[in-house]
Design an enzyme around this catalytic site. Structure first.
Site, PDB file in Angstrom:
ATOM      1  CD  GLU A 141      -9.481  84.840 100.619  1.00 23.40           C
ATOM      2  OE1 GLU A 141     -10.333  85.760 100.683  1.00 23.40           O
ATOM      3  OE2 GLU A 141      -9.773  83.665 100.352  1.00 23.40           O
ATOM      4  CG  ASP A 188      -8.489  80.312 100.124  1.00 22.26           C
ATOM      5  OD1 ASP A 188      -8.531  79.093 100.361  1.00 22.26           O
ATOM      6  OD2 ASP A 188      -9.242  80.841  99.283  1.00 22.26           O
ATOM      7  CE  LYS A 211     -12.206  79.047  99.716  1.00 18.15           C
ATOM      8  NZ  LYS A 211     -11.484  79.302  98.458  1.00 18.15           N
ATOM      9  CG  ASP A 243      -9.180  85.783  97.455  1.00 17.36           C
ATOM     10  OD1 ASP A 243      -7.959  85.530  97.437  1.00 17.36           O
ATOM     11  OD2 ASP A 243     -10.067  84.901  97.420  1.00 17.36           O
ATOM     12  CE  LYS A 261     -12.872  86.222  98.451  1.00 18.70           C
ATOM     13  NZ  LYS A 261     -12.751  84.896  99.098  1.00 18.70           N
ATOM     14  CG  LEU A 262     -13.561  94.705  96.127  1.00 18.55           C
ATOM     15  CD1 LEU A 262     -12.885  96.058  95.879  1.00 18.55           C
ATOM     16  CD2 LEU A 262     -14.896  94.612  95.380  1.00 18.55           C
ATOM     17  CE  LYS A 263     -12.338  85.400  94.414  1.00 19.08           C
ATOM     18  NZ  LYS A 263     -11.417  84.451  95.082  1.00 19.08           N
ATOM     19  CG  ASN A 272      -8.067  83.381  94.271  1.00 15.47           C
ATOM     20  OD1 ASN A 272      -8.977  84.171  94.023  1.00 15.47           O
ATOM     21  ND2 ASN A 272      -8.230  82.380  95.114  1.00 15.47           N
ATOM     22  CB  SER A 289     -16.555  86.179  96.853  1.00 16.23           C
ATOM     23  OG  SER A 289     -15.429  86.184  96.016  1.00 16.23           O
ATOM     24  N   GLY A 307     -15.760  80.000 100.653  1.00 16.96           N
ATOM     25  CA  GLY A 307     -16.751  79.317  99.822  1.00 16.96           C
ATOM     26  C   GLY A 307     -16.138  78.882  98.509  1.00 16.96           C
TER      27      GLY A 307
END
Ligand code: OSB
Ligand code: MG
Length: 368
Positions: free
Chosen positions: A215, A240, A264, A190, A163-165, A192, A135, A292
Site C-alpha cells: 500500500e 491510498d 477511505k 503499508d 497489515k504491517l506499517k 505511507n 493495521s 481506516g
C-alpha cells in the site's frame, strides 16, 4: 429537510498503545464529531477523519473546523436538502475532502434516521457482517519481539488479515519474521509514501512473502513511480493517499499505477464518492477494501456499512473498537469470529453515549 443546528465536538480519546507510522506517532485520537439537527426533528452524526497535524494529508482538525464554519456549512443552509445534493453544493470549495465528508455524513445520517433506513441498505449492502483486518504500527521501541507479540494478540482475537506499517529500515525483516511465524495468514504492508523510485529494487524483495498487496509505497503524486513498481513487482500495488476522486481513481487504474484500491471515505470527500469509486472498481474488476483512520464508533459504523458493498472483497482496516480505545464514544464494535456485524438500525445505527461524549470532549463549537 433543512439544517437547523450544528455543533462540532472536539474529543480526545487515549489510545491503548501509541500508533506509529512512517509519518507520525499518535498517542491520542484527536477527532471532530459533527452533530446536525434538522427540521425533521432528528439528529445526525458525522466524523471528520483529519488528524491534529497535516502529516497524513494536508488537512488537520483546526483547519477542518474553520473551513466547515466559514465555507462549507453556509453552502448547505437555506435550501431544502437531500443527502445526494451535498457533494455538488460543496464542490465549488477546493479540496478539504475530510471536512466535506464529515458534514455529508451528518446530513445523510439525519436523513436516513428520519426515513428509518439503515446507512448500509442506503449504500447497497450485500452482507450483514464484514471480514476484519488490523493495521499494526511500527513498534515504539523498534523491537521485533514487541511486533511479534502484538501480531500474535491480533491473530488470537481472530483478525483475518494483518497489515504491517513499514518504512526504510523497518520493512524486509519484520515482514519476513511475521510471515515465518504465520505462514498462511493474509498479510500486507503499508509504507505511507516513505519510499522513492530509487527504492524499487529494494521493495521488489518483498515479493518473496506472498503479500496480498503493498500500500502507497511512494509519494502520492508519483504516478509514474507506482506504475514502474507495479510493472516490476509481482505483489499488487494498492493506493491510498493518491486516490482522491472517481476520475483520478480511473486514471490511476487505467495508467497501470494501481491494482487494488484502499477506499477511505474521508479522503475522497464522503461516502457518496466512496461508493462511486467502489462502483467504478467493481466494473473494472479491481478489488477494493475499506481503509481506516482510527475512527470512533461513529466513523467505524459508517466504514462497516461501506465495507458491506459487493466490491469489498478484501478484509478492511475495520478493527474492533478495542484495537485503539479502552472506551469508544458509542457502544463498542466487537469482533465475532473475525467479523463485525453491520449495524442495521436507522442511519448509522449507533450514536454517542452522552456521558462518554461529555467526558472525552475537549471543546464544543456551535456553528449554527
Ligand atoms: O495509511 O491506512 C493508513 C491510520 C491513520 C492514517 C493512515 C492510515 C492509518 C492506518 C490505521 O493504517 C487504520 C485503522 O485501523 O484505522
Ligand atoms: Mg494507508
Amino acid at each position: 429537510m433543512r439544517i437547523e443546528e450544528v455543533v462540532v465536538h472536539r474529543c480526545a480519546l487515549p489510545l491503548v498503545r501509541p500508533f506509529r507510522t512512517s509519518f507520525m506517532v499518535e498517542t491520542h485520537k484527536d477527532v471532530l464529531l459533527v452533530e446536525i439537527r434538522t427540521s425533521d426533528g432528528v439528529t445526525g452524526w458525522g466524523e471528520c477523519v483529519a488528524m491534529g497535524a497535516p502529516l497524513y494529508s494536508h488537512e488537520y482538525n483546526d483547519g477542518a473546523l474553520e473551513v466547515m464554519r466559514e465555507f462549507l456549512l453556509p453552502r448547505l443552509l437555506g435550501v431544502d436538502l437531500e443527502p445526494e445534493d451535498v457533494p455538488a453544493l460543496l464542490g465549488p470549495v477546493r479540496g478539504h475532502p475530510m471536512a466535506k465528508g464529515a458534514l455529508e455524513l451528518g446530513v445523510v445520517d439525519a436523513a436516513l434516521r428520519a426515513r428509518g433506513v439503515s446507512f448500509a441498505s442506503y449504500l447497497g449492502s450485500v452482507r450483514d457482517e464484514v471480514d476484519c483486518g488490523v493495521s499494526v504500527g511500527i513498534p515504539a521501541d523498534d523491537s521485533m519481539g514487541t511486533l511479534v507479540a502484538e501480531v500474535q494478540g491480533y491473530v488470537d482475537q481472530g483478525y483475518q488479515r494483518i497489515k504491517l506499517k513499514i518504512e526504510p529500515g523497518w520493512d524486509i525483516e519484520p515482514t519476513r519474521e511475521i510471515r515465518r511465524l504465520h505462514p498462511r495468514i493474509p498479510l500486507q504492508v503499508d509504507a505511507n509514501q516513505a519510499y522513492s523510485r530509487a527504492d524499487i529494487d529494494h521493495l521488489a524483495a518483498l515479493d518473496e512473502f506472498d503479500l496480498l498487496l503493498i500500500e502507497q509505497p511512494l509519494h502520492e503524486d508519483d504516478v509514474l513511480g507506482h506504475k514502474l513498481l507495479a510493472d516490476r513487482m509481482a505483489t499488487p500495488v494498492c493506493l491510498d493517499e493518491s486516490v482522491l476522486s472517481v476520475d483520478n481513481a480511473e486514471s490511476l487504474i487505467d495508467y497501470g499505477a494501481c491494482e487494488v484500491v484502499n477506499i477511505k471515505a474521508g479522503r475522497v470527500g464522503g461516502y457518496l464518492t466512496a461508493k462511486a469509486i467502489h462502483d467504478l472498481c467493481l466494473g473494472r474488476g479491481v478489488p477494493v477494501w475499506c481503509g481506516g483512520m482510527l475512527e470512533t464508533g461513529i466513523g467505524r459504523a459508517a466504514n462497516i456499512a461501506l465495507a458491506s458493498l459487493p466490491g469489498f472483497t478484501l478484509p478492511g482496516d475495520t478493527s474492533g473498537s478495542d484495537r485503539f480505545f479502552t472506551r469508544d464514544i458509542t457502544e463498542p464494535f466487537v469482533l465475532d469470529g473475525g467479523r463485525i456485524a453491520v449495524p442495521s438500525g436507522p442511519g448509522l445505527g449507533v450514536e454517542p453515549i452522552p456521558e462518554v461524549l461529555s467526558e472525552l470532549t475537549v471543546s464544543s463549537h456551535r456553528l449554527l
